[in-house]
Scaffold this active site. Structure first.
Site, PDB file in Angstrom:
ATOM      1  N   ASN A 151       0.806  -1.778   0.077  1.00  0.00           N
ATOM      2  CA  ASN A 151      -0.199   0.068   0.225  1.00  0.00           C
ATOM      3  C   ASN A 151       0.902   1.304  -0.363  1.00  0.00           C
ATOM      4  O   ASN A 151       0.458   2.695   0.366  1.00  0.00           O
ATOM      5  CB  ASN A 151      -1.111   0.287   1.153  1.00  0.00           C
TER       6      ASN A 151
ATOM      7  N   GLU B 212       2.027   4.800   7.087  1.00  0.00           N
ATOM      8  CA  GLU B 212       0.412   4.146   6.456  1.00  0.00           C
ATOM      9  C   GLU B 212       0.099   5.238   5.412  1.00  0.00           C
ATOM     10  O   GLU B 212       0.096   6.474   6.257  1.00  0.00           O
ATOM     11  CB  GLU B 212      -0.674   3.308   7.374  1.00  0.00           C
TER      12      GLU B 212
END
Ligand code: GLP
Length: 238
Positions: A133, A140
Site C-alpha cells: 500500500n 501507513e
C-alpha cells in the site's frame, strides 16, 4: 523537489546487490556509520549479502551503529514474529556488531528514539522496503510527512501481508515506527522493491503527485533518495 533516482535491475538478488554495495561503500569510508535498517522479505537477500561480506572479511560492523525502522507493540520479548527476532536471525547474530550498537524503537517511549538517533549523529544510510500500500516503515497511507517516531495502528492490508510471521495467531494491531520526518532526516535513503506485488506502490511513489495516499512518495522531499526495483516491481511505472 525531485523524484528519487530509479535503478531497475533484473531480479531480487541484483536489487539486493545494489543495496549491499551502498552499505559496504559507506562503511569503507566511515566504519562508525549509523545505519537505518529494515525488516521484511525484501531485506533477507540484503542481510545475507552483508553477512557474507562480513564472513569473508570485506566489511566489519564493529564500529557501526544501527536503528531499525519499526517494531510491533505488545509482543513478549523474543517473540519469533518480532522484528527484533527477525534482525537477530538474519543479521545481528551473524556479524560483529558491538554490544548495544543495534537499536529498535520502544513502544513505551517512542520519542526517545528520535533523540537517540540524533545523539548518534543522525542516520547516514536508511534502507527501506515498501508495503503493497506504499507504506514505509509502518507509516501507513495518510501519515503526516513530518511525523516522528510514534505508535501507529496498522492498516488491514498490512496485517494481511504480514500474517505469515504470526500464523495461526493474529498480527498485532499496533506498532511503533520511525516517522516519515525521521526517515527523511537520514543523509541517504535506499528503497528496495522487488516483485509484482510492489508494482502499484512503486508506480505511485514515482507518479506525478506526491500524496499521503502513498507514503513512499514523500521520498521526493529528500535530495539523495534512490529506489532500486527489479523488473517486476518496476512494471507499473508509466
Ligand atoms: C513491513 C515493514 C516494512 C517493510 C514492508 C514490506 O510491513 N514494516 O518496513 O518494508 O513490510 O515487507 P516485505 O519486504 O516483506 O514485502
Amino acid at each position: 523537489m525531485t523524484r528519487p533516482h530509479l535503478i531497475v535491475v533484473d531480479d531480487p538478488e541484483a536489487a539486493a546487490a545494489v543495496a549491499v554495495a551502498r552499505v559496504l561503500a559507506l562503511l569503507a569510508a566511515k566504519p562508525w556509520a549509523v545505519l537505518g535498517l529494515a525488516t521484511g522479505e525484501t531485506m533477507r537477500p540484503i542481510h545475507r549479502g552483508l553477512v557474507g561480506a562480513c564472513q569473508r572479511g570485506a566489511v566489519s560492523f564493529a564500529q557501526a551503529r544501527t536503528f531499525n525502522l519499526d517494531e510491533y507493540t505488545g509482543l513478549r520479548p523474543g517473540h519469533p514474529g518480532s522484528f527484533a527476532a527477525f534482525m537477530r536471525r538474519t543479521l545481528f547474530d551473524a556479524v560483529d556488531f558491538a554490544p548495544g550498537a543495534t537499536h529498535l524503537p520502544d513502544g513505551d517511549d517512542p520519542a526517545a528514539y528520535d533523540t537517540a538517533i540524533a545523539a548518534a549523529g543522525g542516520i547516514d544510510l536508511q534502507l527501506l522496503g515498501i508495503g503493497g500500500n506504499g507504506h514505509i516503515g509502518f507509516n501507513e497511507p495518510g501519515s503526516d510527512f513530518a511525523s516522528r517516531t510514534r505508535i501507529v495502528r496498522l492498516a488491514a492490508a498490512t496485517r494481511i501481508d504480514n500474517a505469515a510471521s504470526f500464523a495461526p495467531d493474529p498480527v498485532p494491531e499496533q506498532a511503533v515506527t520511525m516517522g516519515i520526518g525521521t526517515i527523511l532526516a537520514a543523509r541517504s535513503i535506499v528503497l528496495v522493491a522487488t516483485g509484482a506485488a510492489k508494482a502499484q506502490a512503486v508506480a505511485a511513489a514515482l507518479g506525478p503527485a506526491m500524496s499521503p495516499d502513498c507514503p513512499a512518495s514523500a521520498l521526493r522531499l529528500h535530495p539523495a533518495a534512490i529506489i532500486v526495483a527489479d523488473r517486476a516491481a518496476a512494471g507499473g511505472i508509466k
